[in-house]
Design a protein around this motif. Sequence first.
Motif, PDB file in Angstrom:
ATOM      1  N   UNK A  92      90.911 -21.730  85.745  1.00 23.23           N
ATOM      2  CA  UNK A  92      91.327 -21.828  87.154  1.00 23.23           C
ATOM      3  C   UNK A  92      90.244 -22.583  87.915  1.00 23.23           C
ATOM      4  N   UNK A  93      90.657 -23.651  88.595  1.00 23.81           N
ATOM      5  CA  UNK A  93      89.725 -24.373  89.462  1.00 23.81           C
ATOM      6  C   UNK A  93      90.235 -24.243  90.888  1.00 23.81           C
ATOM      7  N   UNK A  94      89.406 -23.661  91.763  1.00 28.91           N
ATOM      8  CA  UNK A  94      89.738 -23.613  93.186  1.00 28.91           C
ATOM      9  C   UNK A  94      88.804 -24.579  93.903  1.00 28.91           C
ATOM     10  N   UNK A  95      89.203 -25.017  95.098  1.00 32.10           N
ATOM     11  CA  UNK A  95      88.391 -26.032  95.770  1.00 32.10           C
ATOM     12  C   UNK A  95      88.543 -25.966  97.282  1.00 32.10           C
ATOM     13  N   UNK A  96      87.698 -26.730  97.978  1.00 33.19           N
ATOM     14  CA  UNK A  96      87.782 -26.903  99.438  1.00 33.19           C
ATOM     15  C   UNK A  96      88.099 -28.367  99.717  1.00 33.19           C
ATOM     16  N   UNK A  97      88.982 -28.608 100.684  1.00 31.16           N
ATOM     17  CA  UNK A  97      89.290 -29.981 101.098  1.00 31.16           C
ATOM     18  C   UNK A  97      89.246 -30.046 102.621  1.00 31.16           C
ATOM     19  N   UNK A  98      88.557 -31.049 103.145  1.00 29.39           N
ATOM     20  CA  UNK A  98      88.532 -31.295 104.596  1.00 29.39           C
ATOM     21  C   UNK A  98      89.541 -32.398 104.892  1.00 29.39           C
ATOM     22  N   UNK A  99      90.457 -32.111 105.801  1.00 36.19           N
ATOM     23  CA  UNK A  99      91.514 -33.069 106.147  1.00 36.19           C
ATOM     24  C   UNK A  99      91.203 -33.691 107.508  1.00 36.19           C
ATOM     25  N   UNK A 100      91.417 -35.010 107.616  1.00 39.54           N
ATOM     26  CA  UNK A 100      91.233 -35.674 108.912  1.00 39.54           C
ATOM     27  C   UNK A 100      89.780 -35.947 109.244  1.00 39.54           C
ATOM     28  N   UNK A 101      88.957 -36.179 108.186  1.00 34.10           N
ATOM     29  CA  UNK A 101      87.568 -36.588 108.429  1.00 34.10           C
ATOM     30  C   UNK A 101      87.596 -37.908 109.204  1.00 34.10           C
ATOM     31  N   UNK A 102      86.620 -38.153 110.108  1.00 37.60           N
ATOM     32  CA  UNK A 102      86.644 -39.382 110.914  1.00 37.60           C
ATOM     33  C   UNK A 102      86.944 -40.632 110.073  1.00 37.60           C
ATOM     34  N   UNK A 103      87.899 -41.414 110.564  1.00 34.44           N
ATOM     35  CA  UNK A 103      88.255 -42.670 109.885  1.00 34.44           C
ATOM     36  C   UNK A 103      89.262 -42.509 108.765  1.00 34.44           C
ATOM     37  N   UNK A 104      89.688 -41.263 108.456  1.00 33.36           N
ATOM     38  CA  UNK A 104      90.615 -41.075 107.330  1.00 33.36           C
ATOM     39  C   UNK A 104      91.964 -41.747 107.635  1.00 33.36           C
ATOM     40  N   UNK A 105      92.314 -42.742 106.832  1.00 38.13           N
ATOM     41  CA  UNK A 105      93.572 -43.464 107.015  1.00 38.13           C
ATOM     42  C   UNK A 105      94.686 -42.733 106.259  1.00 38.13           C
ATOM     43  N   UNK A 106      95.929 -43.159 106.506  1.00 38.66           N
ATOM     44  CA  UNK A 106      97.061 -42.597 105.752  1.00 38.66           C
ATOM     45  C   UNK A 106      96.863 -42.832 104.261  1.00 38.66           C
ATOM     46  N   UNK A 107      96.352 -44.012 103.932  1.00 40.86           N
ATOM     47  CA  UNK A 107      96.147 -44.375 102.519  1.00 40.86           C
ATOM     48  C   UNK A 107      95.092 -43.467 101.879  1.00 40.86           C
ATOM     49  N   UNK A 108      93.993 -43.208 102.603  1.00 35.76           N
ATOM     50  CA  UNK A 108      92.930 -42.328 102.082  1.00 35.76           C
ATOM     51  C   UNK A 108      93.446 -40.901 101.925  1.00 35.76           C
ATOM     52  N   UNK A 109      94.250 -40.457 102.896  1.00 37.96           N
ATOM     53  CA  UNK A 109      94.810 -39.103 102.765  1.00 37.96           C
ATOM     54  C   UNK A 109      95.727 -39.025 101.545  1.00 37.96           C
ATOM     55  N   UNK A 110      96.507 -40.088 101.327  1.00 37.91           N
ATOM     56  CA  UNK A 110      97.409 -40.112 100.167  1.00 37.91           C
ATOM     57  C   UNK A 110      96.592 -40.041  98.870  1.00 37.91           C
ATOM     58  N   UNK A 111      95.442 -40.729  98.850  1.00 31.84           N
ATOM     59  CA  UNK A 111      94.561 -40.655  97.665  1.00 31.84           C
ATOM     60  C   UNK A 111      94.134 -39.206  97.415  1.00 31.84           C
ATOM     61  N   UNK A 112      93.754 -38.511  98.482  1.00 31.58           N
ATOM     62  CA  UNK A 112      93.358 -37.093  98.351  1.00 31.58           C
ATOM     63  C   UNK A 112      94.531 -36.258  97.848  1.00 31.58           C
ATOM     64  N   UNK A 113      95.693 -36.442  98.470  1.00 30.21           N
ATOM     65  CA  UNK A 113      96.890 -35.673  98.104  1.00 30.21           C
ATOM     66  C   UNK A 113      97.216 -35.872  96.617  1.00 30.21           C
ATOM     67  N   UNK A 114      97.225 -37.127  96.192  1.00 26.91           N
ATOM     68  CA  UNK A 114      97.581 -37.440  94.797  1.00 26.91           C
ATOM     69  C   UNK A 114      96.538 -36.895  93.819  1.00 26.91           C
ATOM     70  N   UNK A 115      95.276 -36.998  94.196  1.00 26.03           N
ATOM     71  CA  UNK A 115      94.192 -36.518  93.327  1.00 26.03           C
ATOM     72  C   UNK A 115      94.304 -35.002  93.133  1.00 26.03           C
ATOM     73  N   UNK A 116      94.528 -34.300  94.237  1.00 29.04           N
ATOM     74  CA  UNK A 116      94.657 -32.832  94.202  1.00 29.04           C
ATOM     75  C   UNK A 116      95.874 -32.423  93.367  1.00 29.04           C
ATOM     76  N   UNK A 117      96.982 -33.136  93.578  1.00 26.86           N
ATOM     77  CA  UNK A 117      98.213 -32.815  92.840  1.00 26.86           C
ATOM     78  C   UNK A 117      98.005 -33.036  91.328  1.00 26.86           C
ATOM     79  N   UNK A 118      97.373 -34.146  90.981  1.00 25.70           N
ATOM     80  CA  UNK A 118      97.224 -34.499  89.562  1.00 25.70           C
ATOM     81  C   UNK A 118      96.235 -33.592  88.839  1.00 25.70           C
ATOM     82  N   UNK A 119      95.219 -33.097  89.574  1.00 27.54           N
ATOM     83  CA  UNK A 119      94.212 -32.262  88.918  1.00 27.54           C
ATOM     84  C   UNK A 119      94.695 -30.813  88.771  1.00 27.54           C
ATOM     85  N   UNK A 120      95.755 -30.461  89.499  1.00 25.98           N
ATOM     86  CA  UNK A 120      96.397 -29.140  89.370  1.00 25.98           C
ATOM     87  C   UNK A 120      95.433 -27.970  89.596  1.00 25.98           C
TER      88      UNK A 120
END
Length: 447
Positions: free
Chosen positions: A292-320
């Motif tokens: 089991x891997x649990x983690x912390x994610x900060x959303x909306x860090x200054x300058x975070x674009x839609x594309x950067x958020x999508x990278x985070x979303x996809x990375x989190x989803x793929x790492x399960x």
Amino acid sequence: MSTVAFHTLGCKVNHYETEAIWQIFKNAGYEQSETRADVYVINTCTVTNTGDKKSRQAIRRCIRQNPDAVICVTGCYAQTSPAEVMDIPGVDIVVGTQDRSKMIGYIEDFKRSREPINGVSNIMKTRVYEELDVPAFTDRTRASLKIQEGCNNFCTFCIIPWARGLLRSRQPEDVLKQARQLVSAGYKEIVLTGIHTAGYGEDFKDYNFAALLRELEQVEGLKRLRISSIEASQITDEVVGVVRNSETIVNHFHIPLQAGSDTVLKRMRRKYTTAYYKERVERLQAIFPDLAITTDVIVGFPGETDEEFKETYDFVRDLQFSEIHVFPYSKRTGTPAARREDQVDDAVKKRRVQQLISLSDQLAKDYASNHEGEVLDMIPEEADKEDPESGMYIGYTSNYLKVKVPVSADMVGKIVRVKITKAGYPYNHGEFIRVLDDAEKAKYVQA
């Protein structure tokens, strides 16, 4: 007899330190009171501006409870803003994130002179770990063991190095002595904790975190060893080797990610890339197939674009991940990130937070469902507060699944074997099989 009441805000380290401060008061002959007390100790938080605000509210609430009491404020907000705390009418003593052992003396001085005392010193000059003893905890099942203090990372969103100072490790013999003390007090599980826990030993010449884990492994009677949080950059090959050969380190790691986009990680001044993070997780997954891997994610860090958020979303989803703690970025006055012009709109932040929370819920359910029908070991911690009459107790498996199971009160704090009959999130339901014999190895031990 004098009475003391505690109010603790913030993280696990603060809760640990409140237990340590209670030991100091207990040794001085105080009794703990849940209601009106002679002395109030408020252990504050400053991780966000909201932490400051909640700390001020808690201080004022204690002053209202007993205007004649001695009000003593400690912790991170007291350390970073002592003058602000001293300005609150009714505050008598301010102590930061060190010198807690001086508190009793300050209280005696204050009673004589009735002059407010500011006992906060420059934390950045402190190079020695403050030894605070906690032989037992008020909640009886899992023992925290603080092994280090401070942090050298200076991530651009974080105020903590100014509140806690630079990294200082506890002497190994003191860590081991307390570990033995906790095991002899009946604890089966120890959670290693700190401000930058696995940075332990970075200030020592020839001793590191891996060496400490190896020695804790030898503590007789310790069944489970959990690391409260470990940075990807601290999962060294040596640590991986220790985990592989361990019989007590559990199959759950909390590895803060903060962002799944390399450009955001760089702006945050984090010390790893997403590729490195993924590779380290895969090294641990090779040891524990049901990790089991649990983690912390900060959303909306200054300058975070839609594309950067999508990278985070996809990375989190793929790492399960088995669970994600999602935080909307919150400006912390005094940090480089708070001074940036490119702050993300609150409505955008809110939308992204909701997306990640839904994903986290789905991942948590998926992870739990893999264990339906399996027999796992858990430690019952407390009666089900939602339904106290049900005879159900709640606790955690080694891989941090939260389970409700029908057991008796005398099994609290013991390791019991349960069958997961219905997987879910936040709770799984289990069927009690038996209490694990002390000589038996827990189920997650690798062959």
